[in-house]
Design an enzyme around this catalytic site. Structure first.
Site, short mmCIF file in Angstrom:
data_model
loop_
_atom_site.label_atom_id
_atom_site.label_comp_id
_atom_site.label_asym_id
_atom_site.label_seq_id
_atom_site.Cartn_x
_atom_site.Cartn_y
_atom_site.Cartn_z
N GLN A 1 -27.71 24.25 67.38
CA GLN A 1 -27.99 26.11 67.91
C GLN A 1 -27.05 26.33 68.96
OE1 GLN A 1 -32.08 24.34 70.00
NE2 GLN A 1 -31.07 26.54 71.11
N CYS B 1 -33.66 27.62 70.04
CA CYS B 1 -34.42 26.39 69.28
C CYS B 1 -35.46 26.71 68.92
CB CYS B 1 -35.07 25.73 70.33
SG CYS B 1 -35.81 26.71 71.62
N HIS C 1 -38.72 23.97 75.56
CA HIS C 1 -37.54 23.88 74.39
C HIS C 1 -38.38 23.74 73.50
CE1 HIS C 1 -34.12 22.50 72.20
NE2 HIS C 1 -34.35 21.47 72.37
N ASN D 1 -33.72 17.59 66.97
CA ASN D 1 -33.30 18.28 67.60
C ASN D 1 -32.45 18.87 67.28
OD1 ASN D 1 -33.40 20.01 70.14
ND2 ASN D 1 -32.37 17.63 71.28
#
Ligand SMILES: *[C@@H]1O[C@H](CO)[C@@H](O)[C@H](O)[C@H]1NC(C)=O
Ligand SMILES: *[C@@H]1O[C@H](CO)[C@@H](O)[C@H](O)[C@H]1NC(C)=O
Length: 336
Positions: free
Chosen positions: A139, A145, A279, A300
């Site tokens: 990102q 996110c 997040h 992630n």
């Protein structure tokens, strides 16, 4: 060669004094920083910026070494692409989950449907092995996110139901999801809603990621590549329910990240957590480590040089309500 020698000296030093908290010498920091700059192709615009970043790099390096030297931890910290940022800078610029105040159960297309907990489940499960997970994305310095995990969850269910693994567009959500705030933060549940209202989501290649939200929605005539017809919330604070959802498909979750996430390099994370959900990541499996620790396997959106090639293991069934770093508080998955 010079850099390499400097780096080896640092390593030897670290090994020779494994339990001592220490301050690195100026020359060893210069060497380590230059080595790191080459590895990540990092440049600075002027010498004062260079000095500032070198100082932060040094503090991070000392923190990481001192953490790892204490020993017997279930996870390790290490240098990565973000090692010249302070943890405050990193967390502020690379997360972006904001739970939506527009969200109420009545607005959700459906409330949680509990899974049957009586069936046997495997000890380890990993959607990557079934070809359901696209490459780890990054990102960068944009707080979206929420878009990355929404896309990862949709990519997963599309592959499971339709048989095609297609990399889909985060930038569509950043630009076109008016309920979230682009790089300013958002919620993956609203992103699912936005995909349904947009009559689908387009391919990553057709609407590539820009890591900024200065542009307006450019969907235009780009053909949709996938569509979902709804989404479900996983019953909150229930890791058994979450596990059943993960066995069905990759699941989007919010998580409370703290500064140790910045330097995480591998192992089962049971360290500190942030004060609030900030997040969002995707749970793509779970398992038990060699040391017997249960973990969630998360994808992630911080690139492949962070963590375990972009993935992280987070302690599962911790004693904390809502799970380790509140991982089981806000979880949802799209349906087709
Ligand atoms: C050095 O670079 C930084 C970051 O690009 C910038 O903020 C700063 O104003 C620059 N300083 C000078 C003296 O040019
Ligand atoms: C290391 O940690 C494990 C589990 O966390 C524990 O069982 C063991 O006793 C610890 N060993 C030492 C030497 O502290």
């Amino acid at each position: 060669m010079k850099h390499l020698i400097g780096f080896c000296i640092i390593l030897l030093w670290a090994c020779a004094y494994p339990t001592m908290s220490r301050t690195l010498t100026e020359s060893s920091v210069v060497e380590a920083h230059q080595q790191w700059m080459m590895k990540y192709e990092r440049t600075y615009t002027n010498s004062s910026e260079m000095e500032k970043r070198k100082k932060i790099f040094k503090e991070n390096l000392e923190y990481i070494e001192n953490f790892n030297n204490v020993g017997n931890k279930s996870y390790k910290l290490g240098l990565n692409r973000y090692s010249d940022l302070t943890s405050e800078e990193f967390i502020a610029s690379h997360t972006g989950f904001k739970v939506s105040d527009q969200l109420s159960d009545s607005k959700m297309r459906s409330v949680a449907i509990p899974f049957n907990l009586n069936d046997d489940v495997p000890t380890n499960f990993d959607w990557r092995e079934k070809g359901v997970v696209t490459d780890v994305k990054n990102q960068r310095q944009c707080g979206c996110c929420w878009a990355f995990t929404a896309v990862a969850a949709v990519e997963g269910i599309v592959k499971i139901k339709n048989g095609n693994l297609i990399s889909l567009s985060e930038q569509q959500l950043v630009d076109c999801d008016r309920q979230s705030s682009g790089c300013g933060g958002g919620d993956f549940v609203l992103a699912f809603d936005s995909i349904i209202k947009s009559r689908g989501i387009v391919k990553e290649d057709d609407y590539p990621y820009k890591a900024n939200d200065v542009q307006t929605c450019q969907l235009g005539q780009i053909p949709g590549a996938a569509q979902i017809n709804g989404y479900f919330k996983v019953p909150a604070n229930d890791e058994q329910q979450l596990l059943r959802a993960v066995l069905q498909q990759p699941v989007s979750v919010a998580i409370s990240t703290s500064y140790d996430f910045h330097h995480y390099m591998g192992g089962v994370y049971e360290g500190s957590c942030g004060p609030k959900l900030n997040h969002a990541v995707t749970i793509i499996g779970y398992g038990v480590s060699e040391a017997g620790k249960k973990y969630w396997l998360i994808k992630n959106s911080w690139g492949e040089t962070w963590g375990e090639k972009g993935y992280m293991k987070v302690l599962r069934e911790s004693s904390a309500t809502g799970g380790q770093c509140s991982i089981a508080v806000h979880a949802a998955y799209p349906t087709i």
